[in-house]
Write an enzyme that holds these catalytic residues in place. Sequence first.
Site, PDB file in Angstrom:
ATOM      1  N   THR A 268      98.205 -18.216   1.943  1.00  0.00           N
ATOM      2  CA  THR A 268      97.473 -19.459   2.167  1.00  0.00           C
ATOM      3  C   THR A 268      96.120 -19.419   1.485  1.00  0.00           C
ATOM      4  OG1 THR A 268      96.637 -18.544   4.252  1.00  0.00           O
ATOM      5  CG2 THR A 268      98.618 -19.912   4.367  1.00  0.00           C
TER       6      THR A 268
ATOM      7  N   ARG B   8     106.410 -28.495   9.021  1.00  0.00           N
ATOM      8  CA  ARG B   8     106.431 -27.719  10.270  1.00  0.00           C
ATOM      9  C   ARG B   8     105.923 -28.559  11.438  1.00  0.00           C
ATOM     10  NH1 ARG B   8     103.096 -22.441   9.964  1.00  0.00           N
ATOM     11  NH2 ARG B   8     104.880 -21.798   8.683  1.00  0.00           N
TER      12      ARG B   8
ATOM     13  N   LYS C 128     106.989 -22.117   2.600  1.00  0.00           N
ATOM     14  CA  LYS C 128     106.974 -20.895   1.790  1.00  0.00           C
ATOM     15  C   LYS C 128     108.022 -19.894   2.282  1.00  0.00           C
ATOM     16  CE  LYS C 128     102.524 -20.271   2.428  1.00  0.00           C
ATOM     17  NZ  LYS C 128     102.153 -21.566   3.061  1.00  0.00           N
ATOM     18  N   THR C 129     108.096 -19.695   3.588  1.00  0.00           N
ATOM     19  CA  THR C 129     109.099 -18.777   4.127  1.00  0.00           C
ATOM     20  C   THR C 129     110.510 -19.291   3.863  1.00  0.00           C
ATOM     21  OG1 THR C 129     107.568 -18.058   5.868  1.00  0.00           O
ATOM     22  CG2 THR C 129     109.902 -17.610   6.217  1.00  0.00           C
TER      23      THR C 129
ATOM     24  N   ASP D 150     104.767 -12.051   3.707  1.00  0.00           N
ATOM     25  CA  ASP D 150     103.967 -13.208   4.097  1.00  0.00           C
ATOM     26  C   ASP D 150     102.504 -12.798   4.220  1.00  0.00           C
ATOM     27  OD1 ASP D 150     103.454 -15.798   4.782  1.00  0.00           O
ATOM     28  OD2 ASP D 150     104.136 -15.616   6.864  1.00  0.00           O
TER      29      ASP D 150
END
Length: 350
Positions: free
Chosen positions: A165, A224, A71-72, A116
């Site tokens: 999330t 990640r 997402k980032t 975020d």
Amino acid sequence: MSEPDFAPRDPGLAEDQTELAVEGALRPTSLGEFVGQQKVRGQLQLLLDAARIQQRPADHILLSGPPGLGKTTLAMIVAHESERPLRMSSGPAIQHAGDLAALLSSLTPGEVLFIDEIHRMARSAEEMLYLAMEDFRIDIMVGKGAGATSIPLDLAPFTLVGATTRSGMLPNPLRDRFGFTAHLEYYEPEELELVIGRSAAVLDIQLPAYARAEIARRSRGTPRIANRLLRRVRDYVIVHGERDGALPRATTADVNAALDLYDVDAIGLDRLDRAVLDALIRRFRGGPVGLNTLAVTVGEEADTIESVVEPYLVRIGYMGRTPRGRVATPEAYAHLGVPRAEEALRFDDL
């Protein structure tokens, strides 16, 4: 004449800067480089192309999904492909309407604002954001009580990219103001192999296909985690592995040895995952058991069990959630090597 600087140097400073540079290099900078999420990529590309043709800021974007799926990175790509600057913040850092007002009023025309964990913003800030997203305006309250006055403040047009999330925790008025909402899905092993291959090239490590597949299998469908495991494999190979020319080369044996050293098993379960399953099966006969009781047994916070451990165990079918509590499945018994005879006793005396 100035005195010479005899201040001690930090030997880890240059290394830290190098690691930060490597971390940045692992992130793709364009939608073309971004692996996976094919449908979301196509939707984003259309949205950005339309905004570019019309010479306007792109519509506000909401990215939802589990942690670690990009997402980032996608927010950075939106700014890069829009050729606009990026401002980054987080929901927990915006606890007052004044915090958001200061942030919004400092944006330049067309700037991309990334927030975020947007679901963790303060309610007063959320309500201010409604007007800012829709009309590019906020109202500043001056004074208190009966003499309070609202002063409108125009904002430069901007694009908000929110990441969450837990999209269900967003209030409907905020969710409805996003022009595009994307939900990121877990990655398939084949997609993770592509991610790992690209990252291995950045980290200067030779990684045969079978070694990439082994890391991908243990990465829980999350890029990640795949990159984190790859870095641990790189460390292991630098110390213990072979070199093919100037670059270290990892074999499947190296991957297995490195990940075993860090307690990551063949399907990606770590020490805490196995501790939860072990307690559920051996201490509570497979359940049902309450979340708080399970957390106390393994010595972790209940929030950690619920948000970090439980989603993956439920997704792979090793844990079930019932109205009475958490239960272990037959697959969990098989993975830990516990005889199924014990499973028949799990509801006895409860």
